[in-house]
Motif scaffolding. Sequence first.
Motif: not given
Length: 291
Positions: A52-75
């Motif tokens: 669970m903690t490993t998955f949580g570590n994975f998910a927390a860092t993955f949201f950083d890239f999700v934020a970048i993908m959301l930027m490219f939804a507009h540019v």
Amino acid sequence: MADVAEAAEAVDARPEAVFTERPRLVEGVRAYGLIASMWLRSTMTYRASFVMTTFGNFAATFFDFVAIMLMFAHVDELGGYSLPEIALLYGASGTAFGLADLVLGSMDRLGRRVRDGTLDTLLVRPVPVLAQVAADRFALRRLGRITQGLLVLGYALVTLDIAWTPMRVAVVPLMLLSGAAIFGAVFVGGAAFQFFAQDAAEVQSSFTYGGNTLLQYPPTVFAKDLVRGVTFVVPLAFVNWLPALYVLGRPYPLGLPEWVAFLPPVVAGVCWVLAGAAWRAGLRSYRSTGN
């Protein structure tokens, strides 16, 4: 307690007094492995918690890239770079930082040990202090960050239309390993600074975690003075910017020559020499918390 620190300094300065059978580096690596395996066995006692903690570590860092993908939804581009190109920068930086964080991430706890005096217990042991501090509370859950970085990097390499050559192929693993070594040197150098500042974990994090965040974006979105700083002062640009731009066939920032893409191993070596000198200076200056 000053006598304890001086005695430990003497042992640290004269390894032959204790380590008569093995070279000091070999002894340090061996000690690190033993301490890390102890923490690993402790972690595996509660495997569900580890997953669970490993998955949580994975998910927390993955949201950083999700934020970048959301930027490219507009540019369509960010600083002249497409999403797959930024994914290459993100994946390379994230993987390199994840490797360094896995091996040396515990170095940021040194300030706490200096303040409460628990570093004294490490000084009197016949084992290199650096190995003990680095392996303390070894956290295998940090594999989640490495996995996430590798997945993003794989996406970038599959998506990008790169004219692969043997040199470009060789630069990719070179970038990851050298980048991890550079981040590792920053971890050690930041820990050495805590001998003097005692409460500077946030300062260290600004160069480690903050540096990783900085490198996830292309150099074109930052001011030239900042790019110069992370190239010539704290050479984080050699973690991914310069080698990745060679792979992408893009011009380098600051008009640097093409061959700098192959300098990360050299830069990592210089960084480790400086970090080692800083660590020894910090350890010599340590006088415990008083009596």
